[in-house]
Enzyme design. Structure first.
Site, PDB file in Angstrom:
ATOM      1  N   SER A 137      -2.151   2.859 -13.225  1.00 56.00           N
ATOM      2  CA  SER A 137      -3.029   1.982 -12.455  1.00 56.00           C
ATOM      3  C   SER A 137      -4.086   1.431 -13.402  1.00 56.00           C
ATOM      4  CB  SER A 137      -3.716   2.774 -11.334  1.00 56.00           C
ATOM      5  OG  SER A 137      -4.776   2.046 -10.762  1.00 56.00           O
ATOM      6  N   TYR A 150      -8.719  10.195  -8.575  1.00 59.73           N
ATOM      7  CA  TYR A 150      -7.569   9.301  -8.698  1.00 59.73           C
ATOM      8  C   TYR A 150      -7.493   8.726 -10.111  1.00 59.73           C
ATOM      9  CZ  TYR A 150      -4.546   5.244  -7.972  1.00 59.73           C
ATOM     10  OH  TYR A 150      -3.547   4.297  -8.072  1.00 59.73           O
TER      11      TYR A 150
END
Length: 239
Positions: A137, A150
């Site tokens: 990501s 995350y």
């Protein structure tokens, strides 16, 4: 012979879009936890002339990931590309101490990626060819305070991907390693957002097919060339 591609997290979002985009030209093995979605996707792939099989898999369980690799080998005889795509993105601040969410992200995002590599790598090393694609990501490149854990898992995937690339290059295994770093993408993960972040995604997020196209390009590079890191964002995304 068509390449055989294993995709985890294939029941929705980037995984589903990638499966549909690759299906006409490759044999696809789909993996996720939701069997109903996998069955539907297999049927959709068949209607466009593709070939696919599925196996229900929880990537946080190493034995299930090893069973997925065995299933792919028993079904098609080889694994040419393994896409570690399964992931979780709960959002919270560290002060909220959502330990269960932390554990789940570590288990799926980090361990799931490692288990996928562990399952796919031996066969690729033996035949001296293959490709492992890890979906990280842009949060693996920058940190936001509401997404610290995350981001940590996605930074870990970045480190794993680069370390694997160096390892197989040094061993001359002819295995390509690619890291994908998507920004705002319109997937089911948007459903957990709220406030300004949810509004931003609704207005700017790109379709998952854009990421699928980047993955397809990485796979279709000549075998002597590795497309190692791909960052893909909406054009108006600042970070």
């Amino acid at each position: 012979m068509k390449k055989v591609i294993v995709i985890t997290g294939a029941s929705s979002g980037i995984g589903e879009a990638t499966a549909k985009m690759l299906a006409p030209d490759y044999k696809i093995v789909l993996a996720a936890r939701r069997e109903d979605r996998l069955k539907t996707l297999v049927e959709e792939i068949k209607t466009i002339g593709g070939e696919a099989q599925y196996k229900v898999t929880d990537v946080s369980q190493n034995d299930q990931v090893e069973a997925l690799a065995k299933f792919a080998l028993n079904t098609y005889g080889q694994i040419d590309v393994w896409i570690n795509n399964a992931g979780l993105m709960p959002i919270s601040y560290l002060k909220e101490k959502k330990v269960k969410e932390w554990d789940a992200m570590i288990d799926v995002n980090i361990k799931g990626t490692l288990y996928g590599i562990g399952a796919a790598l031996p066969g690729m090393r033996e035949k001296k060819s293959g490709q492992i694609i890890n979906v990280s990501s842009v949060q693996g490149l920058v940190v936001s305070p509401e997404m610290v854990v995350y981001s940590a898992t996605k930074f870990a995937i970045r480190a794993i991907t680069e370390g694997l690339r160096q390892e197989v290059a040094a061993d001359r295994d002819n295995i390509r390693v690619t890291g994908i770093y998507p920004g705002a993408v319109a997937t089911e993960l948007v459903n957990i957002l709220d406030g300004d972040l949810k509004q931003y995604y609704e207005q700017n997020a790109i379709p998952p097919e854009r990421v699928a196209l980047a993955i397809k390009n990485a796979i279709e590079m000549p075998d002597d060339t590795g497309l190692n890191d791909i960052v893909i964002r909406p054009i108006n995304q600042v970070r």
